[in-house]
Design a protein around this motif. Sequence first.
Motif, PDB file in Angstrom:
ATOM      1  N   VAL A  65     -14.312 -68.275  -1.657  1.00 22.25           N
ATOM      2  CA  VAL A  65     -15.619 -68.750  -1.196  1.00 22.25           C
ATOM      3  C   VAL A  65     -15.898 -70.157  -1.745  1.00 22.25           C
ATOM      4  O   VAL A  65     -16.365 -71.043  -1.019  1.00 22.25           O
ATOM      5  CB  VAL A  65     -16.726 -67.767  -1.627  1.00 22.25           C
ATOM      6  N   ASP A  66     -15.593 -70.383  -3.023  1.00 21.88           N
ATOM      7  CA  ASP A  66     -15.807 -71.709  -3.612  1.00 21.88           C
ATOM      8  C   ASP A  66     -14.965 -72.769  -2.915  1.00 21.88           C
ATOM      9  O   ASP A  66     -15.447 -73.877  -2.644  1.00 21.88           O
ATOM     10  CB  ASP A  66     -15.471 -71.685  -5.108  1.00 21.88           C
ATOM     11  N   GLU A  67     -13.699 -72.442  -2.623  1.00 24.08           N
ATOM     12  CA  GLU A  67     -12.838 -73.407  -1.936  1.00 24.08           C
ATOM     13  C   GLU A  67     -13.386 -73.713  -0.556  1.00 24.08           C
ATOM     14  O   GLU A  67     -13.377 -74.872  -0.112  1.00 24.08           O
ATOM     15  CB  GLU A  67     -11.408 -72.869  -1.826  1.00 24.08           C
ATOM     16  N   ALA A  68     -13.870 -72.687   0.146  1.00 26.63           N
ATOM     17  CA  ALA A  68     -14.440 -72.894   1.479  1.00 26.63           C
ATOM     18  C   ALA A  68     -15.590 -73.885   1.422  1.00 26.63           C
ATOM     19  O   ALA A  68     -15.670 -74.821   2.228  1.00 26.63           O
ATOM     20  CB  ALA A  68     -14.916 -71.560   2.048  1.00 26.63           C
ATOM     21  N   ARG A  69     -16.460 -73.714   0.452  1.00 25.57           N
ATOM     22  CA  ARG A  69     -17.609 -74.620   0.329  1.00 25.57           C
ATOM     23  C   ARG A  69     -17.169 -76.038  -0.016  1.00 25.57           C
ATOM     24  O   ARG A  69     -17.733 -77.013   0.488  1.00 25.57           O
ATOM     25  CB  ARG A  69     -18.569 -74.072  -0.732  1.00 25.57           C
ATOM     26  N   GLN A  70     -16.152 -76.162  -0.863  1.00 26.28           N
ATOM     27  CA  GLN A  70     -15.655 -77.478  -1.249  1.00 26.28           C
ATOM     28  C   GLN A  70     -15.005 -78.193  -0.064  1.00 26.28           C
ATOM     29  O   GLN A  70     -15.184 -79.407   0.119  1.00 26.28           O
ATOM     30  CB  GLN A  70     -14.675 -77.339  -2.402  1.00 26.28           C
TER      31      GLN A  70
ATOM     32  N   CYS B   4      -9.403 -75.152   7.104  1.00 25.42           N
ATOM     33  CA  CYS B   4     -10.608 -74.578   7.702  1.00 25.42           C
ATOM     34  C   CYS B   4     -10.276 -73.451   8.677  1.00 25.42           C
ATOM     35  O   CYS B   4     -11.054 -72.512   8.840  1.00 25.42           O
ATOM     36  CB  CYS B   4     -11.408 -75.661   8.438  1.00 25.42           C
ATOM     37  N   ALA B   5      -9.115 -73.550   9.343  1.00 27.65           N
ATOM     38  CA  ALA B   5      -8.715 -72.486  10.260  1.00 27.65           C
ATOM     39  C   ALA B   5      -8.579 -71.170   9.515  1.00 27.65           C
ATOM     40  O   ALA B   5      -8.958 -70.102  10.015  1.00 27.65           O
ATOM     41  CB  ALA B   5      -7.399 -72.854  10.952  1.00 27.65           C
ATOM     42  N   LEU B   6      -8.019 -71.223   8.305  1.00 29.45           N
ATOM     43  CA  LEU B   6      -7.923 -70.022   7.473  1.00 29.45           C
ATOM     44  C   LEU B   6      -9.306 -69.551   7.048  1.00 29.45           C
ATOM     45  O   LEU B   6      -9.609 -68.353   7.058  1.00 29.45           O
ATOM     46  CB  LEU B   6      -7.088 -70.317   6.224  1.00 29.45           C
ATOM     47  N   ILE B   7     -10.138 -70.499   6.671  1.00 32.81           N
ATOM     48  CA  ILE B   7     -11.483 -70.162   6.202  1.00 32.81           C
ATOM     49  C   ILE B   7     -12.292 -69.495   7.308  1.00 32.81           C
ATOM     50  O   ILE B   7     -12.926 -68.456   7.104  1.00 32.81           O
ATOM     51  CB  ILE B   7     -12.199 -71.422   5.681  1.00 32.81           C
ATOM     52  N   THR B   8     -12.259 -70.078   8.508  1.00 37.26           N
ATOM     53  CA  THR B   8     -13.028 -69.505   9.611  1.00 37.26           C
ATOM     54  C   THR B   8     -12.463 -68.151  10.017  1.00 37.26           C
ATOM     55  O   THR B   8     -13.210 -67.244  10.373  1.00 37.26           O
ATOM     56  CB  THR B   8     -13.065 -70.443  10.835  1.00 37.26           C
ATOM     57  N   LEU B   9     -11.145 -68.007   9.957  1.00 36.65           N
ATOM     58  CA  LEU B   9     -10.533 -66.724  10.307  1.00 36.65           C
ATOM     59  C   LEU B   9     -10.998 -65.630   9.352  1.00 36.65           C
ATOM     60  O   LEU B   9     -11.269 -64.506   9.749  1.00 36.65           O
ATOM     61  CB  LEU B   9      -9.011 -66.845  10.260  1.00 36.65           C
ATOM     62  N   MET B  10     -11.100 -65.986   8.068  1.00 35.16           N
ATOM     63  CA  MET B  10     -11.502 -64.996   7.072  1.00 35.16           C
ATOM     64  C   MET B  10     -12.990 -64.693   7.119  1.00 35.16           C
ATOM     65  O   MET B  10     -13.409 -63.547   6.940  1.00 35.16           O
ATOM     66  CB  MET B  10     -11.137 -65.497   5.667  1.00 35.16           C
ATOM     67  N   TYR B  11     -13.801 -65.726   7.380  1.00 31.15           N
ATOM     68  CA  TYR B  11     -15.229 -65.573   7.134  1.00 31.15           C
ATOM     69  C   TYR B  11     -16.147 -65.806   8.341  1.00 31.15           C
ATOM     70  O   TYR B  11     -17.327 -65.530   8.255  1.00 31.15           O
ATOM     71  CB  TYR B  11     -15.669 -66.542   6.028  1.00 31.15           C
ATOM     72  N   GLN B  12     -15.615 -66.365   9.454  1.00 30.71           N
ATOM     73  CA  GLN B  12     -16.516 -66.771  10.532  1.00 30.71           C
ATOM     74  C   GLN B  12     -16.972 -65.584  11.363  1.00 30.71           C
ATOM     75  O   GLN B  12     -16.201 -64.681  11.664  1.00 30.71           O
ATOM     76  CB  GLN B  12     -15.838 -67.792  11.458  1.00 30.71           C
ATOM     77  N   SER B  13     -18.251 -65.607  11.756  1.00 33.98           N
ATOM     78  CA  SER B  13     -18.797 -64.589  12.633  1.00 33.98           C
ATOM     79  C   SER B  13     -18.343 -64.863  14.067  1.00 33.98           C
ATOM     80  O   SER B  13     -17.781 -65.913  14.370  1.00 33.98           O
ATOM     81  CB  SER B  13     -20.325 -64.588  12.558  1.00 33.98           C
ATOM     82  N   THR B  14     -18.584 -63.946  14.962  1.00 32.16           N
ATOM     83  CA  THR B  14     -18.136 -64.080  16.349  1.00 32.16           C
ATOM     84  C   THR B  14     -19.011 -65.062  17.112  1.00 32.16           C
ATOM     85  O   THR B  14     -20.111 -65.428  16.695  1.00 32.16           O
ATOM     86  CB  THR B  14     -18.175 -62.719  17.053  1.00 32.16           C
ATOM     87  N   SER B  15     -18.529 -65.495  18.283  1.00 28.23           N
ATOM     88  CA  SER B  15     -19.269 -66.355  19.218  1.00 28.23           C
ATOM     89  C   SER B  15     -19.578 -67.744  18.672  1.00 28.23           C
ATOM     90  O   SER B  15     -20.489 -68.413  19.145  1.00 28.23           O
ATOM     91  CB  SER B  15     -20.589 -65.702  19.642  1.00 28.23           C
TER      92      SER B  15
END
Length: 222
Positions: free
Chosen positions: A72-77, A155-166
């Motif tokens: 989560v920290d890396e995603a924010r950074q 970011c592709a990894l980050i969105t895959l792990m954490y992004q909501s749909t749509s």
Amino acid sequence: METSTTGQIVESLTRAIVEHRLLPGTKLAEQKLADHFGVSRTLVRQALFQLSQNRLIRLEPARGAFVATPSVDEARQVFAVRRMLEGAMVRAFVAQSTPAQLRALKAHIAAEKKAMDGGDVGQRTELLGDFHVRLAELMGNQVLAQLLGELISRCALITLMYQSTSAAEHSHEEHEQIVAALAQRDAEAAVRLMHKHLDNVQAGLQFDRELPTSDLSMALST
């Protein structure tokens, strides 16, 4: 030849990650990769090392290579760095853009729309990320394009792990708004819209999502 082959492995694995076919936490077995690409494990090892330098995979002693699982920290950074870089980028683009560059951006937006209408998830994901790199390329700044390419792969990894749909449809609409501001040479609006776009992507992340799993052979056979 070895360098070329290693580069092809890196490109293939990067694309599989960016297009969400290789998911976070997937084990990348050297022998399985060597068999798939028809190369030696030495070349595979070189490719995995390069990917680890880009933070797309992690190498664990005695365990092997795994697709990275950003914290989560890396995603924010990562998003904080993108805001700094891309806000300055759109301001510079307004200052030096030409009609040909704006046409090229509008063509990219049209390609995004076509991929979304056609339901091509892989192409859509790639084009939505490439929009940001395309801005840097059109400015002729290859260093910035490379930096953004690496950040967007992460970011592709980050969105895959954490992004909501749509979220993809909203990203496309926001890209359209950014291009409209660039076409009007409104630097302040372009910066504001870029920051808002990245804020919205980050706000759409759900940091309590369950980690997805994947199969290496299926991902690379696509």
